[in-house]
Design a protein around this motif. Structure first.
Motif, short mmCIF file in Angstrom:
data_model
loop_
_atom_site.label_atom_id
_atom_site.label_comp_id
_atom_site.label_asym_id
_atom_site.label_seq_id
_atom_site.Cartn_x
_atom_site.Cartn_y
_atom_site.Cartn_z
N ARG A 1 -1.49 -3.32 -7.26
CA ARG A 1 -2.91 -3.17 -6.93
C ARG A 1 -3.66 -4.45 -7.27
O ARG A 1 -3.23 -5.25 -8.09
CB ARG A 1 -3.52 -1.99 -7.67
N GLY B 1 0.82 -1.21 0.00
CA GLY B 1 0.00 0.00 0.00
C GLY B 1 0.85 1.25 0.00
O GLY B 1 0.56 2.23 -0.71
N SER C 1 -4.50 -2.26 -2.51
CA SER C 1 -3.18 -2.76 -2.89
C SER C 1 -3.17 -4.27 -3.03
O SER C 1 -4.04 -4.98 -2.50
CB SER C 1 -2.13 -2.32 -1.87
N SER D 1 -11.41 0.63 2.73
CA SER D 1 -9.98 0.42 2.51
C SER D 1 -9.23 1.70 2.76
O SER D 1 -9.76 2.78 2.65
CB SER D 1 -9.73 -0.05 1.07
N THR E 1 -4.40 4.89 -0.68
CA THR E 1 -2.96 4.79 -0.93
C THR E 1 -2.48 5.94 -1.78
O THR E 1 -1.35 5.95 -2.23
CB THR E 1 -2.63 3.46 -1.63
#
Length: 448
Positions: free
Chosen positions: A432, A101, A387, A443, A446
């Motif tokens: 990813r 990430g 990620s 989530s 990132t």
């Protein structure tokens, strides 16, 4: 400049703003330091080449004791990430996934930067690209920090484990290893030779010294974790560390280590390639600064306007770090067209400082529209990207990312950005999940 804009999921209301203020201040030091260090040289009103401040003014090396803020970034990033790393260790979560990430968060904006550089390179191929030549390596040299940060953060679980087991003894252990590396690199065989330690170290090339590319940068990470956990604190400790750092630096220079803590060119005696014990002195000074001024800075952060500035700089951290060097291209063009005294002249003279002032003003004017465009673009793209979880994908993606950055560093904008873009773009895709989940509200973002 850290790849994470949040404190590992910590609620914003309870976020400690002091580390954010430290990173914001360090970011400004880096940006203005880079601009000041670039010295345009003009002939008949046109820029033909550039010098680096450290190569033409020996006395400027002392300034790098303040301008070399990478240890501070590593220290603060470790402090911010320590609690999250400990939770992941306790819950059995994969640290490699967390690192993916972070790496993806760096890769995505770097792809954009390198893509724009490639566009400049292609345009230069058709127009002559006179300004690109003098600034070729200047446009990519700052990417080294991303490579170093990714490597050190990959070892964050090891640093957390070491703190759990040994506390500050882990810092002492790293210091001893770093010292042993420099001693071996110098070939010290008698106590009297220690008086020439710096001279002997920097005269022997890299060799075993490259081990300190890991050990020396692990030191501020280990200290940052210890600070976060309250293993040392207070004004007295801060002042003691400041004094230790200054004495350390004085002793290092007296033994022959270079005064400068950054490099003006490759192939000259260096404290950075690879890192030496002298660089540890800067770390002591910066950690001492963190402790000494913690109280006053925290009181300033209680003011809404100051806190707002820190928040804005935090949000702009990664974009500003990536793009501030690109501002030198339009700054040089504007300086030429307006006939401003941007030629560096002779360092130390009045005209030099006047030229530096004009150069900085032009860089600020040039970077402002760039930042507006970059931030607008980053806000328009998908921010929450999940990620990768596959170990092979993460390893290959991480390798591609580091390879792309290395190519850009070694070869400059032309042709380095071309090769770098391929590697970093591949990393952005590999790091990813495919396909991305439709709902990623839970989530961690990132993007920066």
């Amino acid at each position: 400049m850290d790849s994470s804009s949040r404190n590992d999921g910590e609620p914003q209301a309870s976020r400690d703003r002091y580390p954010d203020a430290l990173r914001a201040g360090a970011l400004l030091v880096v940006v203005f330091g880079h601009w000041i260090a670039t010295l345009p040289r003009l002939e008949n009103g046109l820029m033909t080449t550039t010098d680096h401040l450290l190569l033409v003014w020996t006395g400027a090396g002392v300034l790098t004791w303040v301008l070399q803020v990478v240890p501070l970034f590593v220290f603060v990033s470790a402090a911010v990430s320590a609690d999250g790393a400990q939770r992941r260790l306790e819950q059995g979560h994969r640290q490699l996934h967390w690192w993916a990430g972070r790496a993806l968060g760096l890769a995505r904006p770097t792809v954009t930067y390198l893509a724009v550089l490639v566009a400049f390179v292609i345009l230069a191929a058709y127009t002559g690209g006179r300004l690109l030549g003098p600034l070729n390596h200047s446009l990519t040299v700052h990417l080294w920090f991303l490579m170093m940060l990714l490597g050190i953060q990959a070892l964050l679980p090891l640093s957390v484990w070491a703190d759990n087991r040994w506390g500050l003894k882990a810092v002492v252990g790293l210091l001893l290893i770093a010292a042993a590396v420099d001693l071996l690199r110098a070939g010290i065989t008698a106590p009297g030779e220690l008086l020439e330690l710096g001279t002997r170290v920097t005269a022997n090339g890299g060799g075993i010294g490259w081990l300190n590319a890991i050990v020396v940068w692990l030191l501020p990470q280990q200290l940052g974790i210890a600070w976060k956990r309250g293993r040392f604190s207070g004004l007295g400790t801060g002042l003691a560390l400041l004094l230790l750092g200054l004495l350390w630096l004085a002793a290092a220079v007296a033994s022959g280590y270079p005064v400068a803590m950054v490099d003006g060119a490759f192939g000259v005696p260096s404290n950075l390639l690879p890192p030496t014990l002298a660089l540890v002195g800067v770390m002591w000074v910066q950690v001492g600064f963190v402790l000494t001024f913690e109280g006053p800075v925290r009181r300033l952060l209680e003011r809404r306007r100051i806190d707002r500035v820190v928040t804005i700089l935090g949000a702009l951290g990664m974009p500003l770090y990536l793009w501030h060097k690109l501002a030198e291209l339009p700054a040089a063009w504007l300086g030429e067209r307006l006939g401003l005294p941007i030629d560096a002249g002779i360092p130390g003279e009045v005209g030099f400082w006047l030229g530096r002032l004009w150069w900085i003003v032009l860089c600020i004017v040039s970077v402002a529209p760039v930042m507006v465009a970059v931030v607008t673009f980053e806000m328009s793209r998908t921010r929450d990207v999940v990620s990768a979880t596959s170990t092979p994908a993460i390893i290959v993606g991480g390798t591609a990312l580091l390879g792309g950055i290395i190519a850009s560093l070694a070869l400059g904008a032309l042709p380095g950005a071309l090769f770098g873009l391929v590697g970093v773009a591949a990393a952005s895709w590999l790091l990813r999940v495919h396909p991305q989940p439709k709902a990623t509200s839970t989530s961690r973002s990132t993007s920066t």
